[in-house]
Write a protein that holds these residues in place. Structure first.
Motif, PDB file in Angstrom:
ATOM      1  N   VAL A  16     -37.930 -14.692  43.591  1.00  0.00           N
ATOM      2  CA  VAL A  16     -38.551 -16.024  43.557  1.00  0.00           C
ATOM      3  C   VAL A  16     -39.681 -16.061  42.524  1.00  0.00           C
ATOM      4  CG1 VAL A  16     -39.918 -17.681  44.904  1.00  0.00           C
ATOM      5  CG2 VAL A  16     -37.881 -16.634  45.899  1.00  0.00           C
ATOM      6  N   MET A  17     -40.445 -14.985  42.428  1.00  0.00           N
ATOM      7  CA  MET A  17     -41.532 -14.916  41.457  1.00  0.00           C
ATOM      8  C   MET A  17     -40.987 -15.038  40.031  1.00  0.00           C
ATOM      9  SD  MET A  17     -44.285 -11.844  40.872  1.00  0.00           S
ATOM     10  CE  MET A  17     -43.065 -10.729  40.189  1.00  0.00           C
ATOM     11  N   PHE A  18     -39.925 -14.290  39.722  1.00  0.00           N
ATOM     12  CA  PHE A  18     -39.360 -14.362  38.384  1.00  0.00           C
ATOM     13  C   PHE A  18     -38.610 -15.672  38.151  1.00  0.00           C
ATOM     14  CE2 PHE A  18     -40.095  -9.744  38.201  1.00  0.00           C
ATOM     15  CZ  PHE A  18     -40.756  -9.700  36.979  1.00  0.00           C
ATOM     16  N   LEU A  19     -38.069 -16.265  39.188  1.00  0.00           N
ATOM     17  CA  LEU A  19     -37.438 -17.579  39.055  1.00  0.00           C
ATOM     18  C   LEU A  19     -38.477 -18.606  38.612  1.00  0.00           C
ATOM     19  CD1 LEU A  19     -34.696 -19.024  39.544  1.00  0.00           C
ATOM     20  CD2 LEU A  19     -35.592 -19.635  41.772  1.00  0.00           C
ATOM     21  N   ALA A  20     -39.627 -18.587  39.239  1.00  0.00           N
ATOM     22  CA  ALA A  20     -40.704 -19.508  38.855  1.00  0.00           C
ATOM     23  C   ALA A  20     -41.217 -19.208  37.448  1.00  0.00           C
ATOM     24  CB  ALA A  20     -41.849 -19.421  39.866  1.00  0.00           C
ATOM     25  N   VAL A  22     -39.580 -17.767  34.898  1.00  0.00           N
ATOM     26  CA  VAL A  22     -38.585 -18.144  33.894  1.00  0.00           C
ATOM     27  C   VAL A  22     -38.516 -19.658  33.767  1.00  0.00           C
ATOM     28  CG1 VAL A  22     -36.122 -18.117  33.355  1.00  0.00           C
ATOM     29  CG2 VAL A  22     -37.247 -16.015  34.071  1.00  0.00           C
ATOM     30  N   TRP A  23     -38.559 -20.387  34.885  1.00  0.00           N
ATOM     31  CA  TRP A  23     -38.547 -21.853  34.822  1.00  0.00           C
ATOM     32  C   TRP A  23     -39.748 -22.352  34.014  1.00  0.00           C
ATOM     33  CZ3 TRP A  23     -35.269 -25.683  35.724  1.00  0.00           C
ATOM     34  CH2 TRP A  23     -35.771 -26.987  35.776  1.00  0.00           C
ATOM     35  N   TRP A  24     -40.911 -21.764  34.257  1.00  0.00           N
ATOM     36  CA  TRP A  24     -42.127 -22.142  33.538  1.00  0.00           C
ATOM     37  C   TRP A  24     -41.989 -21.826  32.048  1.00  0.00           C
ATOM     38  CZ3 TRP A  24     -45.869 -18.767  31.322  1.00  0.00           C
ATOM     39  CH2 TRP A  24     -47.012 -19.420  30.852  1.00  0.00           C
ATOM     40  N   ALA A  55     -33.578 -15.331  35.303  1.00  0.00           N
ATOM     41  CA  ALA A  55     -34.449 -14.791  36.354  1.00  0.00           C
ATOM     42  C   ALA A  55     -33.772 -13.630  37.066  1.00  0.00           C
ATOM     43  CB  ALA A  55     -34.814 -15.883  37.344  1.00  0.00           C
ATOM     44  N   TYR A  56     -32.466 -13.741  37.299  1.00  0.00           N
ATOM     45  CA  TYR A  56     -31.748 -12.654  37.946  1.00  0.00           C
ATOM     46  C   TYR A  56     -31.748 -11.403  37.069  1.00  0.00           C
ATOM     47  CZ  TYR A  56     -28.053  -9.879  39.991  1.00  0.00           C
ATOM     48  OH  TYR A  56     -27.361  -8.843  40.553  1.00  0.00           O
ATOM     49  N   LEU A  57     -31.510 -11.569  35.780  1.00  0.00           N
ATOM     50  CA  LEU A  57     -31.510 -10.414  34.873  1.00  0.00           C
ATOM     51  C   LEU A  57     -32.880  -9.743  34.818  1.00  0.00           C
ATOM     52  CD1 LEU A  57     -29.390 -11.783  31.893  1.00  0.00           C
ATOM     53  CD2 LEU A  57     -28.752  -9.975  33.499  1.00  0.00           C
ATOM     54  N   VAL A  58     -33.919 -10.539  34.689  1.00  0.00           N
ATOM     55  CA  VAL A  58     -35.272  -9.980  34.581  1.00  0.00           C
ATOM     56  C   VAL A  58     -35.705  -9.338  35.895  1.00  0.00           C
ATOM     57  CG1 VAL A  58     -37.700 -10.556  34.183  1.00  0.00           C
ATOM     58  CG2 VAL A  58     -35.931 -11.562  32.748  1.00  0.00           C
TER      59      VAL A  58
END
Length: 77
Positions: A16-20, A22-24, A55-58
């Motif tokens: 969730v942290m990386f999803l946010a 990457v979206w940003w 986000a999944y890759l990172v």
């Protein structure tokens, strides 16, 4: 069994942290150069899919790196 729960919680939080993040980060990317109508639902869905994929890759890289670094302590045992 408690370790599995903690590991699952860490994975969820990291994803969730990386999803946010990457979206940003993708907010500064000019998608209008690559899509016909950047305000269309299709363009928004594409941006969501790109965000999820990146986000999944990172986050997978980060979690594998963390797991590998934690396993280094077993080298000298």
């Amino acid at each position: 069994m408690q370790d599995f729960g903690q590991q699952a919680l860490i994975h969820i939080v990291v994803h969730v942290m990386f999803l946010a993040a990457v979206w940003w980060a993708l907010q500064s990317f000019k998608f209008d150069l690559f899509v016909k109508n950047p305000k269309s639902p299709q363009a928004m869905l594409l941006m969501i899919f790109v965000t999820i994929a990146l986000a999944y890759l990172v986050s997978s890289f980060f979690l594998q790196y963390l797991e590998s670094s934690l396993m280094l302590r077993y080298i000298w045992q």
